[in-house]
Design an enzyme around this catalytic site. Structure first.
Site, PDB file in Angstrom:
ATOM      1  N   HIS A 283      -2.639   6.876   7.245  1.00  0.00           N
ATOM      2  CA  HIS A 283      -1.708   7.794   6.551  1.00  0.00           C
ATOM      3  C   HIS A 283      -2.446   9.029   6.037  1.00  0.00           C
ATOM      4  O   HIS A 283      -1.934  10.137   6.110  1.00  0.00           O
ATOM      5  CB  HIS A 283      -1.077   7.112   5.328  1.00  0.00           C
TER       6      HIS A 283
ATOM      7  N   GLN B 187       2.926   9.819   1.336  1.00  0.00           N
ATOM      8  CA  GLN B 187       4.247   9.195   1.259  1.00  0.00           C
ATOM      9  C   GLN B 187       5.038   9.606   0.016  1.00  0.00           C
ATOM     10  O   GLN B 187       6.229   9.371  -0.063  1.00  0.00           O
ATOM     11  CB  GLN B 187       4.108   7.667   1.304  1.00  0.00           C
TER      12      GLN B 187
ATOM     13  N   GLY C 199       0.836  -1.198   0.000  1.00  0.00           N
ATOM     14  CA  GLY C 199       0.000   0.000   0.000  1.00  0.00           C
ATOM     15  C   GLY C 199       0.863   1.238   0.000  1.00  0.00           C
ATOM     16  O   GLY C 199       2.018   1.205   0.439  1.00  0.00           O
TER      17      GLY C 199
ATOM     18  N   CYS D 155       6.175  -0.429   6.985  1.00  0.00           N
ATOM     19  CA  CYS D 155       5.724   0.761   6.270  1.00  0.00           C
ATOM     20  C   CYS D 155       6.870   1.230   5.377  1.00  0.00           C
ATOM     21  O   CYS D 155       8.017   1.251   5.813  1.00  0.00           O
ATOM     22  CB  CYS D 155       5.351   1.840   7.282  1.00  0.00           C
ATOM     23  N   LEU D 156       6.549   1.589   4.142  1.00  0.00           N
ATOM     24  CA  LEU D 156       7.597   2.017   3.205  1.00  0.00           C
ATOM     25  C   LEU D 156       8.306   3.291   3.672  1.00  0.00           C
ATOM     26  O   LEU D 156       9.410   3.572   3.218  1.00  0.00           O
ATOM     27  CB  LEU D 156       7.007   2.222   1.804  1.00  0.00           C
TER      28      LEU D 156
ATOM     29  N   HIS E 247      -4.212   0.782   7.724  1.00  0.00           N
ATOM     30  CA  HIS E 247      -2.881   1.414   7.748  1.00  0.00           C
ATOM     31  C   HIS E 247      -2.847   2.609   6.786  1.00  0.00           C
ATOM     32  O   HIS E 247      -2.381   3.692   7.144  1.00  0.00           O
ATOM     33  CB  HIS E 247      -1.835   0.350   7.373  1.00  0.00           C
ATOM     34  N   GLU E 248      -3.369   2.400   5.562  1.00  0.00           N
ATOM     35  CA  GLU E 248      -3.353   3.480   4.557  1.00  0.00           C
ATOM     36  C   GLU E 248      -4.311   4.605   4.938  1.00  0.00           C
ATOM     37  O   GLU E 248      -4.003   5.780   4.759  1.00  0.00           O
ATOM     38  CB  GLU E 248      -3.698   2.933   3.160  1.00  0.00           C
TER      39      GLU E 248
HETATM   40 ZN    ZN Z   1       2.746   3.052   5.743  1.00  0.00          ZN
END
Ligand code: ZN
Length: 198
Positions: free
Chosen positions: A153, A50, A45, A107-108, A149-150
């Site tokens: 964000h 991000q 995701g 998480c990226l 999670h997204e």
């Molecule tokens: Zn993340």
């Protein structure tokens, strides 16, 4: 086009995403670039924050994940979650359902950092797709976790905010280091910009 992924310490990650009023070519191109960036980074995701855009836009693709089951209901009927991937959610609203469960997340924006996070087992999602059509889906298991999670964000919430305090304390020096590196990168970029504009 693969976009640079912002890391922890960048203030945009804490920004509330603005609702998208018009789904135009810019948004469609942004979503396509986000999908390409997510795939290149082997992520499941990616939220607009991000990649430096504080917008209510996220992309997901859980089709490569085989060991953590997901379920999907589309128009009230059971569907194959993989058939809906990659999934683009614009202005998503979610409702949490069912029991909560603890599972590992990464998480990226936090390279090599993972943690146990408690999430609802199911979510109901109302969002727009790239055609501007309002979709309503029910997700369970890993897909439900990824969507939560997204969705966080998009509201400036990061997974470390949901870690138990002891787990977060154990990570504190790594988090501080990452934050410092990110800030250093930002000031280097800013210095470069002011040099070239002089
Ligand atoms: Zn993340």
């Amino acid at each position: 086009m693969i976009l640079p992924i912002l890391q922890y310490g960048d203030p945009i990650l804490r920004a509330q995403g603005k609702p998208i009023e018009e789904i135009d070519d810019r948004i469609r191109e942004l979503a396509a670039n986000m999908i390409e960036t997510m795939h290149a980074a082997h992520g499941v995701g990616l939220a607009a924050q991000q990649i430096g855009e504080a917008l209510q836009l996220t992309v997901l693709d859980i089709s490569a994940v085989e060991d953590r089951p997901s379920t999907l209901k589309s128009d009230g009927k059971d569907a194959d979650p993989n058939s809906a991937m990659p999934l683009v959610l614009i202005n998503p609203e979610i409702e949490l359902h069912g029991e909560t469960e603890v599972g590992v997340e990464g998480c990226l924006s936090f390279p090599e950092i993972t943690g146990d996070i408690e999430r609802a087992h199911c979510v109901m999602v109302r969002a727009q797709n790239l055609e501007g059509i309002t979709i309503q889906i029910g997700a369970g298991g890993f897909l439900a976790r990824a969507i939560q999670h997204e969705h966080d964000h998009l509201n400036g919430i990061l997974f470390i905010d949901r870690m138990r305090s002891a787990a977060k304390a154990a990570l504190s020096s790594r988090l501080r280091r990452l934050q410092k590196e990110t800030k250093r990168g930002i000031s280097r970029r800013e210095a470069l910009v002011s040099e070239t504009t002089l």
